[in-house]
Write an enzyme that holds these catalytic residues in place. Structure first.
Site, PDB file in Angstrom:
ATOM      1  N   ASP A 130       0.868  -1.133  -0.222  1.00  6.65           N
ATOM      2  CA  ASP A 130      -0.070   0.056  -0.031  1.00  6.65           C
ATOM      3  C   ASP A 130       0.853   1.163  -0.073  1.00  6.65           C
ATOM      4  O   ASP A 130       1.530   1.453   0.934  1.00  6.65           O
ATOM      5  CB  ASP A 130      -1.022  -0.146   1.353  1.00  6.65           C
ATOM      6  N   GLY A 144      -1.648  -3.932  -2.858  1.00  3.80           N
ATOM      7  CA  GLY A 144      -1.802  -2.564  -2.440  1.00  3.80           C
ATOM      8  C   GLY A 144      -3.136  -2.153  -1.592  1.00  3.80           C
ATOM      9  O   GLY A 144      -3.486  -3.070  -0.703  1.00  3.80           O
ATOM     10  N   HIS A 145      -3.687  -1.092  -1.799  1.00  3.46           N
ATOM     11  CA  HIS A 145      -4.468  -0.679  -0.947  1.00  3.46           C
ATOM     12  C   HIS A 145      -5.727  -1.475  -0.754  1.00  3.46           C
ATOM     13  O   HIS A 145      -6.429  -1.685   0.149  1.00  3.46           O
ATOM     14  CB  HIS A 145      -4.776   0.704  -1.276  1.00  3.46           C
ATOM     15  N   PHE A 146      -6.554  -1.582  -2.026  1.00  6.34           N
ATOM     16  CA  PHE A 146      -7.682  -2.275  -2.063  1.00  6.34           C
ATOM     17  C   PHE A 146      -7.543  -3.901  -2.266  1.00  6.34           C
ATOM     18  O   PHE A 146      -7.856  -4.542  -3.298  1.00  6.34           O
ATOM     19  CB  PHE A 146      -8.243  -1.800  -3.155  1.00  6.34           C
TER      20      PHE A 146
END
Length: 297
Positions: free
Chosen positions: A247, A273-275
């Protein structure tokens, strides 16, 4: 004539999509209809720049076994707030708290993702007796979990040179798409509907002003980190941490920092990553199911 037995197919959950009024705000939410009336309840708290639709596949996967409830915050998704709504993380928490009361939720686990962490921790401090456990996915509560880029962004003030442009740059289609695909090993696993729908809602009238106010208010979350950490140390809620370690905003140290206050927490890091749900749902959904089965009593 012989016939083969068809393989068992996991049937997606039945999900309803509703509005409920909370202090003048028309809150949109989606809720699964599990097979058991006494199924564990999970409040799914979404992040930026998304809304409850980010949980649609998780609800399909687990909603037949658990009651999964995902509201849209004011300023996000299909929730409708009047023009005079004062956007801050305290106010988002006010609406979510009222939402849980309108639905009669007296006990639930919380899924904390991104903005869902500051909203959820505020709710936890106000209603600690209702929190049955935490599922934390890239929802930061520690200074170690802020990247340099995140620190620079949080430090922006309305009168700082270039601050307004920095905010506007974050609300563009390229930036929204990058939040989904950044850090992923295989961007082809990221369905475009998520970020395209996010951008649709970001482009609605009034939404940029809402995001501007929340961006400048993010400092209040960092200031509250010690209070949230003290709550974790005192309460020791059952906690599952599933984290995208690449992330660009909330890197891996933020996940490991939870173990300082929650030594019994279960930590799983993923190369994404983030999602993280977008490309690691097959790995994360079984972890959530196992966690709920073990800890909901």
């Amino acid at each position: 004539m012989t016939s083969a037995i068809a393989p068992r197919i996991a049937v997606p959950a039945r999900t309803v999509h509703r509005f409920v009024e909370v202090d003048g705000v028309e809150v949109f939410y989606r809720e699964s209809l599990p097979e058991r009336a006494d199924a564990p309840v999970v409040l799914l708290l979404h992040g930026f720049p998304s809304a409850s639709h980010q949980f649609r596949r998780l609800i399909d996967a687990l909603g037949s076994r658990y009651r999964l409830i995902a509201p849209d915050y004011p300023g996000f998704g299909r929730t409708r707030a009047e023009g005079g709504f004062a956007y801050s993380f305290d106010r988002l928490a006010d609406v979510v708290e009222g939402f849980t009361e309108r639905l009669g939720l007296t006990r639930f686990a919380m899924y904390l993702f991104d903005f869902g962490a500051p909203v959820g921790f505020r709710l936890a401090l106000r209603r600690p007796e209702r929190i049955a456990g935490l599922i934390v996915q890239n929802g930061n509560a520690y200074a170690e979990g802020l990247s340099d880029a995140a620190r620079d962004f949080i430090a922006l003030t309305p009168d700082a040179p270039g601050a307004e442009q920095a905010l506007l740059d974050l609300l563009t289609p390229d930036a929204t798409r990058a939040q989904y695909e950044g850090g992923t090993a295989d961007p082809e696993l990221i369905a475009p509907e998520g970020w395209l729908l996010d951008q649709h809602f970001l482009d609605l009238p009034g939404r940029r002003q809402a995001q501007r106010a929340l961006a400048y208010d993010y400092k209040s979350n960092v200031a509250a980190y010690p209070t949230w950490q003290a709550w974790l140390r005192e309460r020791q809620p059952p906690t599952l941490i599933t984290w995208g370690g690449r992330d660009p905003f909330f890197p891996e140290p933020g996940a490991r920092a939870y173990l300082r206050d929650l030594p019994e927490a279960e930590l799983h890091l993923f190369e994404t990553g983030h999602f993280a749900l977008e490309d690691h749902l097959p790995q994360i959904a079984p972890l959530i199911a196992d966690f709920l089965d073990r800890t909901w009593v």
